[in-house]
Design an enzyme around this catalytic site. Structure first.
Site, PDB file in Angstrom:
ATOM      1  CG  ASN A  11      -1.735   1.212   1.398  1.00 53.22           C
ATOM      2  OD1 ASN A  11      -1.795   2.048   0.495  1.00 53.22           O
ATOM      3  ND2 ASN A  11      -2.395   1.348   2.537  1.00 53.22           N
ATOM      4  CD1 TRP A  12       3.640   1.046  -2.801  1.00 55.17           C
ATOM      5  CD2 TRP A  12       3.629   2.172  -4.742  1.00 55.17           C
ATOM      6  NE1 TRP A  12       4.375   0.329  -3.706  1.00 55.17           N
ATOM      7  CE2 TRP A  12       4.390   0.994  -4.907  1.00 55.17           C
ATOM      8  CE3 TRP A  12       3.474   3.034  -5.835  1.00 55.17           C
ATOM      9  CZ2 TRP A  12       5.010   0.663  -6.118  1.00 55.17           C
ATOM     10  CZ3 TRP A  12       4.082   2.699  -7.046  1.00 55.17           C
ATOM     11  CH2 TRP A  12       4.840   1.538  -7.179  1.00 55.17           C
ATOM     12  CE  LYS A  13      -0.294   3.245   4.758  1.00 55.09           C
ATOM     13  NZ  LYS A  13      -0.310   3.364   6.206  1.00 55.09           N
ATOM     14  CG  HIS A  96      -6.101   1.844   4.982  1.00 58.18           C
ATOM     15  ND1 HIS A  96      -5.697   2.840   5.835  1.00 58.18           N
ATOM     16  CD2 HIS A  96      -5.084   0.955   4.906  1.00 58.18           C
ATOM     17  CE1 HIS A  96      -4.466   2.556   6.259  1.00 58.18           C
ATOM     18  NE2 HIS A  96      -4.075   1.422   5.711  1.00 58.18           N
ATOM     19  CD  GLU A  98      -3.176   5.485   6.644  1.00 60.04           C
ATOM     20  OE1 GLU A  98      -3.109   5.524   5.403  1.00 60.04           O
ATOM     21  OE2 GLU A  98      -2.280   4.981   7.358  1.00 60.04           O
ATOM     22  CD  GLU A 166      -3.741  -2.533   7.302  1.00 61.11           C
ATOM     23  OE1 GLU A 166      -2.564  -2.679   6.973  1.00 61.11           O
ATOM     24  OE2 GLU A 166      -4.425  -1.560   6.946  1.00 61.11           O
ATOM     25  N   GLY A 172       1.859   2.365  10.799  1.00 61.32           N
ATOM     26  CA  GLY A 172       2.780   3.492  10.655  1.00 61.32           C
ATOM     27  C   GLY A 172       3.462   3.907  11.947  1.00 61.32           C
ATOM     28  CB  SER A 212       4.676  -1.567  12.265  1.00 59.65           C
ATOM     29  OG  SER A 212       4.219  -0.253  12.509  1.00 59.65           O
TER      30      SER A 212
END
Ligand code: PGA
Length: 256
Positions: A11-13, A96, A98, A166, A172, A212
């Site tokens: 996941n490159w975000k 997700h 976020e 997650e 992160g 992480s």
């Protein structure tokens, strides 16, 4: 019990530029195209999906998006629809944390996205996870089961459906869950899938751990029986680190 093929997704975000995205695709193609027994997925920002599709064409590395809207088309400035993605990628991350935290995503909107993505033939990576506060308050199970039940409400899934567990506090932060804790929690999620869809579909579903994950700790997660791969954020931006993660998953769990 059928053996599940692990799935490791990057996941490159909101990272990379046109040139660094191209370079990352090139490097990954060189380093992980030949790794067997693990499904590999790269999820760049929307604007680099076409580039990734082209850069990874003919390889074993699949492409995914990081979100999708539920309407097919219309006056929804800035949104991206399932039919738009269908020509560009196979997978799509949905729900997700976020998105839930910064963009008002709810179980209901996650449900609409999942429904629309599946109707289009896209393969969701359905994310669930508890916050630190929820875990400390003893509410992990309740929260996860609600996310699973409401996210999937009224939806039929098929064999190999992908869920990413997650824990929000691990994303992160450099503080991953332990393999044991992630495994125990994934057992709860799989049990809920079994109550919704029956044992066979639940056993065939793949449940990743995310939060992480790096080249050093992948072995701990892949050593657990219920963890079927990883969703990797920060560590997926370095080709050598992501390669080590994919190789670790192949070594410990690969079905080749
Ligand atoms: P992280 O992110 O690997 O940087 O913790 C994981 C994710 O958000 O999917």
């Amino acid at each position: 019990m059928s053996r599940r093929t692990p799935i490791v997704a990057a996941n490159w975000k909101m990272h990379t530029t046109l040139s660094t995205a191209a370079e990352l695709c090139r490097a990954l193609r060189e380093s992980i195209d030949g790794v067997r027994g693990v499904e590999k997925v790269v999820c760049p920002p929307f604007v680099f999906l076409a580039l990734a599709r082209e850069g990874l064409a003919g390889s074993t590395i699949k492409v995914g998006a990081q979100n999708v809207f539920w309407e097919e088309k219309g006056a929804f400035t800035g949104e991206v629809s399932p039919p738009m993605l269908a020509d560009l990628c196979e997978y799509v991350i949905i729900g997700h944390s976020e998105r839930r935290k910064y963009f008002g995503e709810t179980d209901e909107t996650v449900n609409r996205r999942l429904r629309a993505a599946l109707a289009q033939g896209l393969r969701p990576i359905f994310c669930v996870g508890e916050t630190a506060e929820e875990r400390q308050g003893g509410r992990t199970e309740e929260v996860l089961l609600r996310q699973v039940r409401e996210g999937l409400g009224g939806i039929e899934i098929s064999s190999g459906f992908v869920v990413a567990y997650e824990p929000v506090w691990a994303i992160g932060t450099g503080v991953p869950a332990t393999g044991e804790m992630a495994n125990e929690t994934i057992v709860l999620i799989r049990r809920e899938l079994a109550s919704l869809y029956g044992g066979a579909l639940a056993q065939a579903a793949r449940i990743q751990y995310g939060g992480s994950v790096d080249g050093a700790n992948i072995a701990e997660f892949m050593g657990e029986p219920e963890i079927d791969g990883a969703l990797v954020g920060g560590a997926s931006l370095k080709a050598d680190v992501f390669t080590a993660i994919v190789a670790g998953a192949a070594r410990l769990k690969g079905t080749a």
